[in-house]
Write a protein that holds these residues in place. Sequence first.
Motif, PDB file in Angstrom:
ATOM      1  N   HIS A   1       0.403  -1.817  -7.209  1.00  0.00           N
ATOM      2  CA  HIS A   1      -0.443  -1.414  -6.150  1.00  0.00           C
ATOM      3  C   HIS A   1      -1.947  -1.578  -6.429  1.00  0.00           C
ATOM      4  O   HIS A   1      -2.322  -0.632  -7.297  1.00  0.00           O
ATOM      5  N   PRO A   2      -2.689  -2.383  -6.159  1.00  0.00           N
ATOM      6  CA  PRO A   2      -4.118  -2.667  -6.294  1.00  0.00           C
ATOM      7  C   PRO A   2      -5.058  -1.735  -5.443  1.00  0.00           C
ATOM      8  O   PRO A   2      -4.587  -1.560  -4.118  1.00  0.00           O
ATOM      9  N   PHE A   3      -6.140  -1.359  -5.668  1.00  0.00           N
ATOM     10  CA  PHE A   3      -7.114  -1.049  -4.672  1.00  0.00           C
ATOM     11  C   PHE A   3      -7.931  -2.160  -4.527  1.00  0.00           C
ATOM     12  O   PHE A   3      -8.389  -3.140  -5.235  1.00  0.00           O
ATOM     13  N   ASN A   4      -8.297  -2.460  -3.238  1.00  0.00           N
ATOM     14  CA  ASN A   4      -9.162  -3.547  -2.591  1.00  0.00           C
ATOM     15  C   ASN A   4     -10.370  -3.615  -3.041  1.00  0.00           C
ATOM     16  O   ASN A   4     -11.379  -2.588  -3.010  1.00  0.00           O
TER      17      ASN A   4
ATOM     18  N   ASN B   1      -3.628   6.469  -2.234  1.00  0.00           N
ATOM     19  CA  ASN B   1      -3.794   6.296  -0.849  1.00  0.00           C
ATOM     20  C   ASN B   1      -3.471   7.729  -0.379  1.00  0.00           C
ATOM     21  O   ASN B   1      -4.167   8.257   0.625  1.00  0.00           O
TER      22      ASN B   1
ATOM     23  N   PHE C   1      -6.131   9.196   1.937  1.00  0.00           N
ATOM     24  CA  PHE C   1      -5.601   9.658   3.236  1.00  0.00           C
ATOM     25  C   PHE C   1      -5.861  11.142   3.597  1.00  0.00           C
ATOM     26  O   PHE C   1      -6.202  11.381   4.797  1.00  0.00           O
TER      27      PHE C   1
ATOM     28  N   SER D   1       0.912  -1.071   0.065  1.00  0.00           N
ATOM     29  CA  SER D   1       0.005   0.000  -0.048  1.00  0.00           C
ATOM     30  C   SER D   1       0.764   1.263  -0.005  1.00  0.00           C
ATOM     31  O   SER D   1       0.260   2.144  -0.435  1.00  0.00           O
TER      32      SER D   1
HETATM   33  O1  LIG Z   1      -7.680   1.433  -0.455  1.00  0.00           O
HETATM   34  C1  LIG Z   1      -7.375   0.430  -0.854  1.00  0.00           C
HETATM   35  O2  LIG Z   1      -7.676  -0.439  -1.202  1.00  0.00           O
HETATM   36  C2  LIG Z   1      -5.696   0.461  -1.035  1.00  0.00           C
HETATM   37  O3  LIG Z   1      -5.414   1.875  -1.704  1.00  0.00           O
HETATM   38  C3  LIG Z   1      -5.001   0.298   0.188  1.00  0.00           C
HETATM   39  O4  LIG Z   1      -3.724   0.229   0.109  1.00  0.00           O
HETATM   40  C4  LIG Z   1      -5.842  -0.254   1.302  1.00  0.00           C
HETATM   41  O5  LIG Z   1      -6.618   1.008   1.467  1.00  0.00           O
HETATM   42  C5  LIG Z   1      -5.156  -0.210   2.707  1.00  0.00           C
HETATM   43  O6  LIG Z   1      -4.049  -0.922   2.656  1.00  0.00           O
HETATM   44  C6  LIG Z   1      -4.363   1.234   3.223  1.00  0.00           C
HETATM   45  O7  LIG Z   1      -3.201   1.330   3.276  1.00  0.00           O
END
Ligand SMILES: O=C(O)[C@@H](O)C(=O)[C@H](O)[C@@H](O)CO
Length: 324
Positions: free
Chosen positions: A142-145, A195, A199, A121
């Motif tokens: 990096h994926p988004f969940n 992120n 955030f 992440s």
């Molecule tokens: O939001 C998400 O799916 C990703 O960007 C992430 O990385 C997760 O939120 C989480 O691991 C935040 O660190």
Amino acid sequence: MATHSDQRITLVGLGAIGISFAALHLRFTSATVSVFDTRPDLEEHLASVLPGYVDSSDPAFSIAKLRSAGRLRICSSLEEACDNATLVQEQGPENLDFKRSIWPKVEKLVSPTTHLWSSTSGIAASLQSQAMEDRSRLLVVHPFNPPHIMPLIEIVPAPETSPAEVQFARDYFDQMGSGHRPVVIHKECPGFVGNRLAFTLLREACSLVDQEIISVKDLDVLMEASLGPRWAVQGPFKSYNMGGGAGGINAFLKNLSGTIQNVWDSTVPVNFTTTAEGVSTDPDAGWEAKIIKQTQDAYGSPNPTQFTIRDKALKQVLEIQKQM
Ligand SMILES: O=C(O)[C@@H](O)C(=O)[C@H](O)[C@@H](O)CO
Ligand SMILES: NC(=O)C1=CN([C@@H]2O[C@H](COP(=O)(O)OP(=O)(O)OC[C@H]3O[C@@H](n4cnc5c(N)ncnc54)[C@H](O)[C@@H]3O)[C@@H](O)[C@H]2O)C=CC1
């Protein structure tokens, strides 16, 4: 680029992200997927989660069929999982010690041409690769969940990463036919971009709740009733360009510069009150305690039904995006 069917993919870490990536690779490519996780219940875990993520009524996608066809290998060691791999993807714990230690081990188990991806992440490839022989091979993907549904793939090379690795990763997802949308981030920064934006909004949201300007639940309603749908169809710049009328973004920024600057100047950032045990939930700790209590009062603990509802809704939104 070798076709997807030529790929022998190793997944290290089969938690929330690992299983989701396993489903994506199995569903949309003919790659072989070898999985390794230190959890003792890996096989049961896969059996309980993977079929729902692969989401296919085709019997060829049952776990038993995938295994008998040699497309899915459940491995009991990193060595077994990395055997003959063309691509190794790690989704292990989000800590630098783990990520920095796994790559030199993997390097020794695979060929010099094997692609090495981290699903992290926010831990930069340049930090993870410090003990590697060849740092040019490591790439953050990096994926988004959950990645088997969410199309964004943030590709974040380190300064040392070879451009060919970036191109391969971009082509891999562009050509998968799953609708995934890879984006290349040109410089490493904390949280990469997805992120970082998420955030930044989260920090302001926490501050507004801490100041008792709005509740957790109403802030979620506000997002779901405005910015969420808006940004699902038009990103911030595209939508503010429209917001400026004929004059576009130029007019928008001119017309609203005073209001925008006033808001930017008025933000009251919050910072974590962390203890040795992590985020403090001490009622006197300030904003964390408020956020945690209000969120738990509003939603309780996540349950499988909530995840199913979420995934169904995400798929419907993404289907609408495809029609645009
Ligand atoms: O939001 C998400 O799916 C990703 O960007 C992430 O990385 C997760 O939120 C989480 O691991 C935040 O660190
Ligand atoms: N959960 C999320 O929303 C997202 C997470 N990520 C990143 O993906 C990575 C994994 O996150 P999650 O799947 O959420 O974590 P998770 O805790 O669900 O899964 C981590 C898995 O790693 C396994 N593991 C631990 N040590 C291991 C080892 N030595 N070898 C092999 N497996 C080991 C654990 O048993 C666990 O199954 C992290 O780097 C995280 O930042 C990225 C995007 C979104």
